[in-house]
Design a protein around this motif. Structure first.
Motif, PDB file in Angstrom:
ATOM      1  N   VAL A  99       0.818  -1.211   0.000  1.00 28.87           N
ATOM      2  CA  VAL A  99       0.000   0.000   0.000  1.00 28.87           C
ATOM      3  C   VAL A  99       0.860   1.272   0.000  1.00 28.87           C
ATOM      4  O   VAL A  99       0.642   2.170  -0.825  1.00 28.87           O
ATOM      5  CB  VAL A  99      -0.988  -0.012   1.188  1.00 28.87           C
ATOM      6  N   PRO A 100       1.870   1.411   0.893  1.00 22.95           N
ATOM      7  CA  PRO A 100       2.722   2.603   0.826  1.00 22.95           C
ATOM      8  C   PRO A 100       3.421   2.782  -0.520  1.00 22.95           C
ATOM      9  O   PRO A 100       3.578   3.915  -0.998  1.00 22.95           O
ATOM     10  CB  PRO A 100       3.745   2.365   1.943  1.00 22.95           C
ATOM     11  N   SER A 101       3.843   1.690  -1.143  1.00 20.22           N
ATOM     12  CA  SER A 101       4.498   1.793  -2.448  1.00 20.22           C
ATOM     13  C   SER A 101       3.596   2.500  -3.452  1.00 20.22           C
ATOM     14  O   SER A 101       4.014   3.432  -4.153  1.00 20.22           O
ATOM     15  CB  SER A 101       4.868   0.399  -2.959  1.00 20.22           C
ATOM     16  N   MET A 102       2.341   2.083  -3.506  1.00 22.54           N
ATOM     17  CA  MET A 102       1.409   2.687  -4.459  1.00 22.54           C
ATOM     18  C   MET A 102       1.046   4.120  -4.073  1.00 22.54           C
ATOM     19  O   MET A 102       0.893   4.990  -4.940  1.00 22.54           O
ATOM     20  CB  MET A 102       0.151   1.830  -4.563  1.00 22.54           C
ATOM     21  N   LEU A 103       0.920   4.383  -2.772  1.00 25.47           N
ATOM     22  CA  LEU A 103       0.593   5.750  -2.340  1.00 25.47           C
ATOM     23  C   LEU A 103       1.720   6.724  -2.689  1.00 25.47           C
ATOM     24  O   LEU A 103       1.467   7.845  -3.159  1.00 25.47           O
ATOM     25  CB  LEU A 103       0.327   5.772  -0.834  1.00 25.47           C
ATOM     26  N   VAL A 104       2.965   6.292  -2.472  1.00 26.97           N
ATOM     27  CA  VAL A 104       4.105   7.159  -2.778  1.00 26.97           C
ATOM     28  C   VAL A 104       4.199   7.396  -4.289  1.00 26.97           C
ATOM     29  O   VAL A 104       4.417   8.526  -4.745  1.00 26.97           O
ATOM     30  CB  VAL A 104       5.411   6.536  -2.248  1.00 26.97           C
TER      31      VAL A 104
END
Length: 396
Positions: A281-286
């Motif tokens: 999830v953080p990968s896609m948000l960043v």
């Protein structure tokens, strides 16, 4: 599966990761010159761009057949065979005197890459204890990226000394070495109690039995691949849009690629210790935030900063597609499952640039880049809902 108490990544360094690095070097040497070779053989600019896509098309078409080959003949044989096929395909490009032969060679390179990566993923899924899985597969993705990063420099040196076609010779040599190292891999231990069940597995059956996973997590993976493929185009396109030279654009792209390569192992460790959702999830948000911010950059410095954040987001997600595929893959029908999984990923990788191109043509480049960012937000939402909080244990 390997004994958890005696497992060491050193045991995989040469036989598993060495061929992957070399395969990446081969790809990296070839990729920058495919369009140029097509132009030399008489292709228009539009046709040359289409020829570049043939490698992805070859991979897309062969993922499922590659899974059948892996299930039937075993990972080690198939990996060595894929390297040999890649050598033949690369040499076909080297000797091509017309566009038709060259196009055939590029499609066959995509075929071999599909077989190689699927069998490699299947091998590591079986060989590595589950608590090290994310680190092993993130390292696999990271090593491939390092190879692709190094390859263009080796290819450029060969081109300077011997001409454009020598890049294919570099690729062929790298693939020969990859095949030789792959031959040193140890065969996976047999599972006699599963052999009869595995022999009866079909791709259709796996698709039917695991359709819920493919329609939930699999759709998230498709969106992830769309964002990742778009990012490769947006940096040079936006750099040109704001007036940067091709050299400056290449420097920005290279710096972002360097950031991308630095973070794959820590990300894998977080996935192993905390759970897959902590990275996916953080990968896609960043990445989404970076893409949404990019149209507001109007200088080389700002573009470089945003591109580095984009590279960081992509880098921490290294191996997450393969890790999730391994987590959800069944013991019986694993190769077929991973073939369908890669099909979803490659479909997304094909659709991403299509979306970018369509929105850019209809509205503007800035709108196209922001559309890719919105896809990243959607991917984050899907993964947040579909990926279990912890995936250390077998989930299927």
């Amino acid at each position: 599966m390997s004994d958890e108490t005696t497992f060491s990544f050193r045991s995989l360094a040469i036989s598993a990761y060495g061929p992957t690095l070399l395969f990446g070097v081969g790809d990296g040497a070839i990729l920058p010159v495919v369009a140029l070779t097509a132009r030399d053989l008489g292709a228009s600019v539009a046709v040359a761009a289409l020829v570049v896509m043939l490698m992805d098309l070859g991979s897309l078409l062969f993922n499922v057949p590659a899974s059948v080959l892996t299930a039937r003949y075993g990972e080690r044989r198939v990996i060595s065979g894929a390297a040999a096929g890649g050598v033949l395909a690369t040499m076909l490009c080297f000797i091509a005197q017309n566009l038709a032969v060259f196009c055939l060679g590029t499609v066959l390179i995509g075929f071999s890459a599909s077989v190689f990566m699927l069998a490699r993923q299947s091998y590591l899924t079986e060989a590595v204890p589950v608590q090290y899985r994310a680190r092993a597969l993130s390292t696999l993705g990271g090593v491939m990226r390092v190879g692709v990063f190094i390859g263009p420099f080796i290819g450029a040196a060969a081109i300077h000394a011997f001409g454009l076609s020598s890049a294919y010779a570099v690729g062929a040599v790298a693939l020969v070495l990859a095949g030789l190292l792959s031959a040193r891999m140890r065969d996976l231990p047999p599972h006699p109690h599963l052999e009869k069940e595995r022999a009866a597995v079909t791709v259709r059956g796996v698709l039917r039995d695991h359709r819920k996973v493919f329609l939930t997590v699999g759709m998230g993976i498709l969106l992830v691949a769309a964002v990742r493929s778009s990012r490769q185009a947006v940096i040079p396109l936006w750099a040109q849009h704001i007036g940067l030279s091709p050299q400056a654009s290449s420097v920005v792209y290279g710096i972002a690629g360097g950031i991308d390569m630095l973070v794959f192992y820590p990300a894998g460790k977080v996935m192993d210790l905390k759970g897959r959702r902590w990275v996916t999830v953080p990968s896609m948000l960043v990445m989404a935030a970076s893409l949404l911010a990019m149209p507001f950059t109007h200088s080389a410095v700002l573009l470089t900063l945003v591109s580095c954040v984009l590279g960081f987001g992509n880098g921490i997600g290294s191996g997450m597609v393969m890790t999730l595929g391994a987590d959800f893959s069944p013991d019986v029908g694993r190769a077929q499952f991973l073939g369908i999984w890669r099909e979803l990923s490659d479909t997304g990788a094909t659709l991403g640039p299509v979306l970018l191109s369509g929105v850019t043509a209809a509205v503007s480049l800035g709108a196209g880049i922001m559309a890719a960012g919105l896809v990243g937000l959607l991917a984050a939402v899907v993964l947040a809902r579909a990926v279990p909080t912890r995936t250390m244990a077998k989930v299927s």
